[in-house]
Design a protein around this motif. Structure first.
Motif, PDB file in Angstrom:
ATOM      1  N   GLU A   1       0.850  -1.286  -0.016  1.00 18.15           N
ATOM      2  CA  GLU A   1       0.002   0.004   0.180  1.00 18.15           C
ATOM      3  C   GLU A   1       1.006   1.309   0.055  1.00 18.15           C
ATOM      4  OE1 GLU A   1      -2.649  -0.460   3.272  1.00 18.15           O
ATOM      5  OE2 GLU A   1      -4.149  -1.981   2.504  1.00 18.15           O
ATOM      6  N   SER A   2       1.924   1.124   0.800  1.00 16.12           N
ATOM      7  CA  SER A   2       2.773   2.274   0.772  1.00 16.12           C
ATOM      8  C   SER A   2       3.571   2.601  -0.511  1.00 16.12           C
ATOM      9  CB  SER A   2       3.880   2.219   1.841  1.00 16.12           C
ATOM     10  OG  SER A   2       4.850   3.186   2.063  1.00 16.12           O
ATOM     11  N   PHE A   3       3.953   1.505  -1.236  1.00 17.57           N
ATOM     12  CA  PHE A   3       4.319   1.693  -2.440  1.00 17.57           C
ATOM     13  C   PHE A   3       3.676   2.397  -3.504  1.00 17.57           C
ATOM     14  CE2 PHE A   3       8.434  -0.817  -3.823  1.00 17.57           C
ATOM     15  CZ  PHE A   3       8.858  -0.898  -2.547  1.00 17.57           C
ATOM     16  N   ALA A   4       2.255   1.704  -3.335  1.00 18.88           N
ATOM     17  CA  ALA A   4       1.194   2.410  -4.276  1.00 18.88           C
ATOM     18  C   ALA A   4       1.156   4.027  -3.934  1.00 18.88           C
ATOM     19  CB  ALA A   4      -0.174   1.724  -4.079  1.00 18.88           C
ATOM     20  N   ARG A   5       0.841   4.167  -2.797  1.00 15.54           N
ATOM     21  CA  ARG A   5       0.635   5.834  -2.272  1.00 15.54           C
ATOM     22  C   ARG A   5       2.008   6.655  -2.725  1.00 15.54           C
ATOM     23  NH1 ARG A   5      -1.383   3.616   2.186  1.00 15.54           N
ATOM     24  NH2 ARG A   5       0.526   3.366   3.481  1.00 15.54           N
TER      25      ARG A   5
ATOM     26  N   GLY B   1      20.467  -3.048  -3.617  1.00 16.07           N
ATOM     27  CA  GLY B   1      20.677  -4.293  -4.432  1.00 16.07           C
ATOM     28  C   GLY B   1      19.787  -4.462  -5.590  1.00 16.07           C
ATOM     29  N   ASN B   2      18.939  -3.576  -5.609  1.00 17.33           N
ATOM     30  CA  ASN B   2      17.819  -3.552  -6.784  1.00 17.33           C
ATOM     31  C   ASN B   2      17.949  -2.507  -7.941  1.00 17.33           C
ATOM     32  OD1 ASN B   2      16.857  -4.952  -4.202  1.00 17.33           O
ATOM     33  ND2 ASN B   2      15.566  -5.892  -5.613  1.00 17.33           N
ATOM     34  N   LEU B   3      17.887  -2.757  -8.941  1.00 16.60           N
ATOM     35  CA  LEU B   3      18.056  -1.713 -10.208  1.00 16.60           C
ATOM     36  C   LEU B   3      16.677  -1.420 -10.607  1.00 16.60           C
ATOM     37  CD1 LEU B   3      21.300  -3.136 -11.875  1.00 16.60           C
ATOM     38  CD2 LEU B   3      20.965  -1.540 -10.076  1.00 16.60           C
ATOM     39  N   CYS B   4      16.668  -0.061 -10.905  1.00  9.00           N
ATOM     40  CA  CYS B   4      15.398   0.405 -11.564  1.00  9.00           C
ATOM     41  C   CYS B   4      15.588   1.386 -12.553  1.00  9.00           C
ATOM     42  CB  CYS B   4      14.238   0.892 -10.552  1.00  9.00           C
ATOM     43  SG  CYS B   4      13.009   1.790 -11.374  1.00  9.00           S
ATOM     44  N   ARG B   5      14.992   1.370 -13.728  1.00 11.13           N
ATOM     45  CA  ARG B   5      15.481   2.187 -14.891  1.00 11.13           C
ATOM     46  C   ARG B   5      14.278   3.264 -15.165  1.00 11.13           C
ATOM     47  NH1 ARG B   5      18.521  -1.389 -19.350  1.00 11.13           N
ATOM     48  NH2 ARG B   5      20.039  -2.519 -17.625  1.00 11.13           N
ATOM     49  N   CYS B   6      13.383   3.344 -14.372  1.00 13.62           N
ATOM     50  CA  CYS B   6      11.991   4.025 -14.372  1.00 13.62           C
ATOM     51  C   CYS B   6      12.151   5.155 -13.337  1.00 13.62           C
ATOM     52  CB  CYS B   6      10.842   3.260 -14.659  1.00 13.62           C
ATOM     53  SG  CYS B   6      10.911   2.251 -15.956  1.00 13.62           S
ATOM     54  N   THR B   7      12.080   4.845 -12.149  1.00 15.13           N
ATOM     55  CA  THR B   7      11.476   5.580 -11.082  1.00 15.13           C
ATOM     56  C   THR B   7      12.145   6.767 -10.479  1.00 15.13           C
ATOM     57  OG1 THR B   7      12.457   4.210  -9.215  1.00 15.13           O
ATOM     58  CG2 THR B   7      10.264   3.577 -10.384  1.00 15.13           C
ATOM     59  N   GLY B   8      13.569   6.614 -10.458  1.00 13.45           N
ATOM     60  CA  GLY B   8      14.326   7.756  -9.846  1.00 13.45           C
ATOM     61  C   GLY B   8      14.732   7.476  -8.305  1.00 13.45           C
ATOM     62  N   TYR B   9      13.819   6.486  -7.760  1.00 11.12           N
ATOM     63  CA  TYR B   9      14.110   5.991  -6.385  1.00 11.12           C
ATOM     64  C   TYR B   9      13.367   6.761  -5.122  1.00 11.12           C
ATOM     65  CZ  TYR B   9      17.346   2.431  -8.695  1.00 11.12           C
ATOM     66  OH  TYR B   9      17.904   1.715  -9.108  1.00 11.12           O
ATOM     67  N   ALA B  10      13.172   7.974  -5.732  1.00 10.87           N
ATOM     68  CA  ALA B  10      12.537   8.929  -4.278  1.00 10.87           C
ATOM     69  C   ALA B  10      11.257   8.069  -3.985  1.00 10.87           C
ATOM     70  CB  ALA B  10      12.244  10.272  -5.017  1.00 10.87           C
ATOM     71  N   GLY B  11      10.509   7.835  -4.594  1.00  9.08           N
ATOM     72  CA  GLY B  11       9.187   7.250  -4.089  1.00  9.08           C
ATOM     73  C   GLY B  11       9.236   6.055  -3.475  1.00  9.08           C
ATOM     74  N   LEU B  12      10.421   5.035  -3.967  1.00 11.42           N
ATOM     75  CA  LEU B  12      10.734   3.906  -3.503  1.00 11.42           C
ATOM     76  C   LEU B  12      11.256   4.124  -1.967  1.00 11.42           C
ATOM     77  CD1 LEU B  12      12.509   2.317  -6.410  1.00 11.42           C
ATOM     78  CD2 LEU B  12      10.591   1.249  -5.209  1.00 11.42           C
ATOM     79  N   VAL B  13      12.119   4.926  -1.693  1.00 12.90           N
ATOM     80  CA  VAL B  13      12.822   5.576  -0.428  1.00 12.90           C
ATOM     81  C   VAL B  13      11.654   5.922   0.545  1.00 12.90           C
ATOM     82  CG1 VAL B  13      14.167   7.061   0.517  1.00 12.90           C
ATOM     83  CG2 VAL B  13      14.883   5.968  -1.489  1.00 12.90           C
TER      84      VAL B  13
ATOM     85  N   LEU C   1       6.730   2.934  -8.495  1.00 15.79           N
ATOM     86  CA  LEU C   1       6.830   2.036  -9.344  1.00 15.79           C
ATOM     87  C   LEU C   1       6.299   2.665 -10.606  1.00 15.79           C
ATOM     88  CD1 LEU C   1       3.464   0.783  -9.930  1.00 15.79           C
ATOM     89  CD2 LEU C   1       3.863   0.403  -7.562  1.00 15.79           C
ATOM     90  N   GLN C   2       6.932   2.178 -11.650  1.00 14.30           N
ATOM     91  CA  GLN C   2       6.572   2.887 -12.724  1.00 14.30           C
ATOM     92  C   GLN C   2       6.064   1.724 -13.889  1.00 14.30           C
ATOM     93  OE1 GLN C   2       8.757   6.015 -14.582  1.00 14.30           O
ATOM     94  NE2 GLN C   2       8.303   7.455 -12.773  1.00 14.30           N
ATOM     95  N   CYS C   3       7.058   1.106 -14.517  1.00 11.06           N
ATOM     96  CA  CYS C   3       6.745  -0.011 -15.732  1.00 11.06           C
ATOM     97  C   CYS C   3       6.173  -1.402 -14.668  1.00 11.06           C
ATOM     98  CB  CYS C   3       7.785  -0.453 -16.492  1.00 11.06           C
ATOM     99  SG  CYS C   3       9.104  -1.190 -15.820  1.00 11.06           S
ATOM    100  N   GLY C   4       6.903  -1.478 -13.400  1.00 14.56           N
ATOM    101  CA  GLY C   4       6.406  -2.470 -12.583  1.00 14.56           C
ATOM    102  C   GLY C   4       7.407  -3.478 -12.503  1.00 14.56           C
TER     103      GLY C   4
END
Length: 166
Positions: free
Chosen positions: A98-102, A140-152, A106-109
């Motif tokens: 739920e926090s990830f969604a809020r 340890g995980n790579l994402c090419r879409c999000t920029g990581y701010a939302g993940l953090v 994620l972008q492409c998922g």
């Protein structure tokens, strides 16, 4: 031949996946990722680099985050495997999901399941309540879409909620 060997290159395995006991005969070289995706149809575990670098295939083996592309299915024999499908309680998302969604974490998922599984393990071990700690957990995980701010932000919020179970 060892007890679980069925043929020259096949083995009978029993593993618990997301709380369900699974018995199967597998090829010796079948990766755990391919076993989960193709044999069990748990397609939330993604295969990206197939070298253990990207983290998209992260699952929990006996509670520890592992790269399922680097493991053989026979190595999971007798062990418990949890995938991203196991984070939710039926149709109810976990607080971490739920926090990830809020936070639009994620972008492409494609990478999302790996991030969720890495974060869920860290939250079980203790708080991830600073951006610095969250970046360390997610490194340890790579994402090419999000920029990581939302993940953090999502991981820190999930930790602040004190749920600690992913």
């Amino acid at each position: 031949m060892p007890e679980n060997t069925v043929g020259e290159d096949t083995h009978r395995i029993t593993t618990t996946v997301n709380g369900v006991t699974q018995e199967s005969v597998v090829d010796s070289r079948l990766s755990l990722a391919d076993f989960l995706r193709h044999r069990l149809r748990l397609t939330g575990t993604h295969v990206g680099c197939e070298h253990g670098v990207c983290g998209a295939c992260t699952v929990h083996l006996d509670g520890a985050a592992v790269r399922s592309c680097l493991m053989f299915a026979v190595q999971a024999d007798g062990h418990t495997v949890d995938t991203v499908e196991g984070l939710a309680n039926g149709d109810e998302l976990s607080p971490l999901q739920e926090s990830f969604a809020r936070h639009h974490a994620l972008q492409c998922g494609f990478c999302t399941s790996g991030f969720l599984m890495s974060a869920a393990e860290a939250l079980r071990e203790g708080p991830v309540d600073t951006p610095e700690r969250a970046r360390e957990v997610l490194s340890g995980n790579l994402c090419r879409c999000t920029g990581y701010a939302g993940l953090v932000s999502a991981v820190v919020e999930a930790s602040d909620g004190g749920e600690g179970r992913g």
